[in-house]
Structures are given as C-alpha cells and as structure tokens.
Motif scaffolding. Sequence first.
Motif, PDB file in Angstrom:
ATOM      1  N   PHE A 148      29.317  34.535  46.254  1.00  0.00           N
ATOM      2  CA  PHE A 148      30.257  35.754  46.593  1.00  0.00           C
ATOM      3  C   PHE A 148      31.470  35.593  45.609  1.00  0.00           C
ATOM      4  N   ALA A 149      32.065  36.637  45.304  1.00  0.00           N
ATOM      5  CA  ALA A 149      33.436  36.842  44.835  1.00  0.00           C
ATOM      6  C   ALA A 149      33.797  38.112  44.532  1.00  0.00           C
ATOM      7  N   LEU A 150      35.070  38.470  44.965  1.00  0.00           N
ATOM      8  CA  LEU A 150      35.651  39.780  44.566  1.00  0.00           C
ATOM      9  C   LEU A 150      36.406  39.790  43.174  1.00  0.00           C
ATOM     10  N   ALA A 151      35.573  39.862  42.421  1.00  0.00           N
ATOM     11  CA  ALA A 151      35.827  39.416  40.822  1.00  0.00           C
ATOM     12  C   ALA A 151      36.368  40.316  40.003  1.00  0.00           C
ATOM     13  N   GLU A 152      36.781  41.537  40.518  1.00  0.00           N
ATOM     14  CA  GLU A 152      37.403  42.621  39.714  1.00  0.00           C
ATOM     15  C   GLU A 152      38.719  42.346  38.926  1.00  0.00           C
ATOM     16  N   VAL A 153      39.489  41.108  39.651  1.00  0.00           N
ATOM     17  CA  VAL A 153      40.746  41.022  38.800  1.00  0.00           C
ATOM     18  C   VAL A 153      40.432  40.136  37.727  1.00  0.00           C
ATOM     19  N   ARG A 154      39.173  39.455  37.433  1.00  0.00           N
ATOM     20  CA  ARG A 154      39.084  39.081  36.008  1.00  0.00           C
ATOM     21  C   ARG A 154      38.759  39.988  35.032  1.00  0.00           C
ATOM     22  N   HIS A 155      38.530  41.260  35.255  1.00  0.00           N
ATOM     23  CA  HIS A 155      38.833  42.373  34.321  1.00  0.00           C
ATOM     24  C   HIS A 155      39.928  43.281  34.351  1.00  0.00           C
ATOM     25  N   GLY A 156      40.808  42.762  34.944  1.00  0.00           N
ATOM     26  CA  GLY A 156      42.229  43.655  35.169  1.00  0.00           C
ATOM     27  C   GLY A 156      42.049  44.928  36.194  1.00  0.00           C
ATOM     28  N   LEU A 157      41.198  44.708  37.084  1.00  0.00           N
ATOM     29  CA  LEU A 157      40.978  45.793  37.998  1.00  0.00           C
ATOM     30  C   LEU A 157      41.227  45.283  39.371  1.00  0.00           C
ATOM     31  N   LEU A 158      41.137  46.152  40.392  1.00  0.00           N
ATOM     32  CA  LEU A 158      40.950  45.845  41.836  1.00  0.00           C
ATOM     33  C   LEU A 158      39.852  46.182  42.450  1.00  0.00           C
ATOM     34  N   LEU A 167      37.581  43.918  54.397  1.00  0.00           N
ATOM     35  CA  LEU A 167      37.841  42.292  54.335  1.00  0.00           C
ATOM     36  C   LEU A 167      38.925  42.013  55.129  1.00  0.00           C
ATOM     37  N   PRO A 168      40.159  42.657  55.353  1.00  0.00           N
ATOM     38  CA  PRO A 168      41.227  42.308  56.155  1.00  0.00           C
ATOM     39  C   PRO A 168      40.736  42.408  57.703  1.00  0.00           C
ATOM     40  N   ARG A 169      39.777  43.157  58.144  1.00  0.00           N
ATOM     41  CA  ARG A 169      39.331  43.215  59.475  1.00  0.00           C
ATOM     42  C   ARG A 169      38.491  41.856  59.789  1.00  0.00           C
ATOM     43  N   LEU A 170      37.770  41.400  58.821  1.00  0.00           N
ATOM     44  CA  LEU A 170      36.969  40.278  59.071  1.00  0.00           C
ATOM     45  C   LEU A 170      37.644  38.956  58.842  1.00  0.00           C
ATOM     46  N   VAL A 171      38.578  38.904  57.956  1.00  0.00           N
ATOM     47  CA  VAL A 171      39.110  37.581  57.679  1.00  0.00           C
ATOM     48  C   VAL A 171      40.941  37.526  57.904  1.00  0.00           C
ATOM     49  N   GLY A 172      41.440  38.727  58.064  1.00  0.00           N
ATOM     50  CA  GLY A 172      42.641  38.779  58.254  1.00  0.00           C
ATOM     51  C   GLY A 172      43.445  39.050  56.850  1.00  0.00           C
ATOM     52  N   ARG A 173      44.655  39.496  56.858  1.00  0.00           N
ATOM     53  CA  ARG A 173      45.602  39.973  55.768  1.00  0.00           C
ATOM     54  C   ARG A 173      45.668  38.984  54.716  1.00  0.00           C
ATOM     55  N   GLU A 174      46.186  37.702  55.263  1.00  0.00           N
ATOM     56  CA  GLU A 174      46.417  36.897  54.138  1.00  0.00           C
ATOM     57  C   GLU A 174      45.344  35.994  53.466  1.00  0.00           C
ATOM     58  N   ARG A 175      44.157  35.962  54.276  1.00  0.00           N
ATOM     59  CA  ARG A 175      42.974  35.499  53.289  1.00  0.00           C
ATOM     60  C   ARG A 175      42.174  36.516  52.736  1.00  0.00           C
ATOM     61  N   ALA A 176      42.299  37.867  53.142  1.00  0.00           N
ATOM     62  CA  ALA A 176      41.741  38.747  52.096  1.00  0.00           C
ATOM     63  C   ALA A 176      42.750  39.046  51.037  1.00  0.00           C
ATOM     64  N   LEU A 177      43.789  39.096  50.864  1.00  0.00           N
ATOM     65  CA  LEU A 177      44.874  39.066  49.913  1.00  0.00           C
ATOM     66  C   LEU A 177      44.318  37.902  48.814  1.00  0.00           C
ATOM     67  N   ASP A 178      44.074  36.709  49.418  1.00  0.00           N
ATOM     68  CA  ASP A 178      43.791  35.640  48.417  1.00  0.00           C
ATOM     69  C   ASP A 178      42.643  35.777  47.781  1.00  0.00           C
ATOM     70  N   LEU A 179      41.415  36.056  48.661  1.00  0.00           N
ATOM     71  CA  LEU A 179      40.179  36.310  47.981  1.00  0.00           C
ATOM     72  C   LEU A 179      40.112  37.540  47.047  1.00  0.00           C
ATOM     73  N   MET A 180      40.985  38.544  47.230  1.00  0.00           N
ATOM     74  CA  MET A 180      40.786  39.541  46.110  1.00  0.00           C
ATOM     75  C   MET A 180      42.052  39.297  45.031  1.00  0.00           C
ATOM     76  N   LEU A 181      42.728  38.457  45.178  1.00  0.00           N
ATOM     77  CA  LEU A 181      43.837  38.200  44.116  1.00  0.00           C
ATOM     78  C   LEU A 181      43.436  37.308  43.243  1.00  0.00           C
ATOM     79  N   THR A 182      42.796  36.248  43.775  1.00  0.00           N
ATOM     80  CA  THR A 182      42.077  35.177  43.185  1.00  0.00           C
ATOM     81  C   THR A 182      40.789  35.323  42.353  1.00  0.00           C
ATOM     82  N   GLY A 183      39.897  36.215  43.179  1.00  0.00           N
ATOM     83  CA  GLY A 183      38.836  36.409  42.717  1.00  0.00           C
ATOM     84  C   GLY A 183      37.804  35.165  42.681  1.00  0.00           C
ATOM     85  N   ARG A 184      38.091  34.231  43.389  1.00  0.00           N
ATOM     86  CA  ARG A 184      37.278  32.939  43.679  1.00  0.00           C
ATOM     87  C   ARG A 184      35.735  33.070  44.308  1.00  0.00           C
ATOM     88  N   GLU A 185      35.213  32.197  43.916  1.00  0.00           N
ATOM     89  CA  GLU A 185      33.592  32.138  44.237  1.00  0.00           C
ATOM     90  C   GLU A 185      33.658  31.272  45.602  1.00  0.00           C
TER      91      GLU A 185
END
Length: 261
Positions: A148-158, A167-185
């Motif tokens: 899994f990855a929210l990989a849009e940031v790798r292409h300069g997108l969100l 995502l924030p409903r499932l994991v909370g705001r901080e972790r959601a921002l982390d997953l979306m900003l880093t695009g980590r797998e």
Amino acid sequence: MSDSTENVVPQVRVEGLGPVRRIVLDRPDRHNAQTPRMWAELAAAGRMLSADPEVCCVVLVGNGASFSSGIDLEEIRRPDGFIRRLAAHPPGDPDPMLAAIAVAQESVRWIPRAPFLVIAAITGAALGAGCQLALACDVRIVADDARFALAEVRHGLLPDLGATAWLPRLVGRERALDLMLTGREFTGTEAVALGLALRAVPAPDVLSTAQEYAEAVGRLPRAIPAYLKTAVDAAGLERSLAAAAEGQAACIRANSALRDG
C-alpha cells in the motif's frame, strides 16, 4: 493504453446474482491501473448495483496479481492523458479543472452512499488511486504481503479520490498526514496494525475470506447494512440516533415474525 482495442473492451466487470455480487477491475496486464474509462465504469457499476434491491454486499477485487497499481502512468505522461488535459484548463472562477476532477471522483463517491456493504479484497499492489479506492470501501480484507502507498506525492500531486476524508477517520489526522505527505509503502500486515484493514491473510486466501464475509452479510436483511452505514457515517449523535431509528423501523416492518406475532 491508447490502442483501439481498449476503446471497446470494458475495464470493469460486474459478476454474480443474488444478494452478493462482485466488481472486478479488469486490466490485469497493467496491474489494474486506473484510467478515465475505468472511473466511469466503476461509477456506472455502483449506480446499477445501488438500484438493485436484491444486493446486500459487494466484493471489489482486481483481476490478476494486483488490486490496483494506481492511475495509469500514461495518463500522466501522454500529451493527451488525463493529467495533461487537466493542466490545459485555464484558471477561472469557477475553476473549469474542478468539474473534470469531480467526474473522476464519481468512481469512489458512490461507495459510502451505497445501500450495501462493499468489501475490498486486496492482493499485490494498492498504490495511489488504488489505495484510495480500497480506503473508500467499508471493509478491507488484505494479503499480509500486499503493498500500500498513497504515492501521489511522488508525481507532485495529492490524493483527491477520497483519502483526505477516509484516512483521518481510520488512523487520525497526524498519521493520515504522514502517510499522504511521505507516500511511504506499508504492507497488509501493517495496514491491519494501523487500523486501515480488518484482516490480513495469506494472498491465496484473500478472495475466499472476503467472499465468506460477504455471504454472511448477504444473509442479513438489506436494511441492516444500508441503515448501519448511514448511522455510522452520520455527523453527531442525534443524526446517528435518527438514522438508527429509521433503520430499526424498516427492519421491524420487514420482519413478518415480529409484525404478525
């Protein structure tokens, strides 16, 4: 991706009869990479199944090795690809680009509104738009080694296909921002630990596990998953209680043993 065959071959299939159906993403040669055609077909499948009063549960699965590897990169690279076409819109008020994005968002918008449970059965890759499609579903059964990855940031997108809501409903705001900003797998096992998936099983068991879950839900009156989704998603206690009360009334009226006893 631009050959004439793809212009006529569906990229999404709907299978099955009765209370349990299956939506299949059907571009296995491209790891079910998403295109505007696939988005339109997903939206159409959602409308069709939502209008069928017999449907109680739907399993969403990818044909082949992966659930969905995300947007087809040709839609980013090609001069006539979706992202290039978006970029060609001049600024305006209202911004004309937003209407085109909203059309793509219909591919996921129907899922939380559907009067039935939607279960994602995920193996292989669920990246970018594929990850967002999985997040849109009500339940996720995943392979323990799924990627899994929210990989849009790798292409300069969100991510704009619902991850910012779900995502924030499932994991909370901080972790959601982390997953979306880093695009980590992260793996399917980690997805369960994060609260993003219900269950991780070996890849060969994913579809049978999801199907078994769906069949259990399919034995329930349709009003139960329909109204439970509405009540759970309602904003605030009073709206949730009202939706639960409406659902309870529908269930009681549909239950002849209770009504006639």
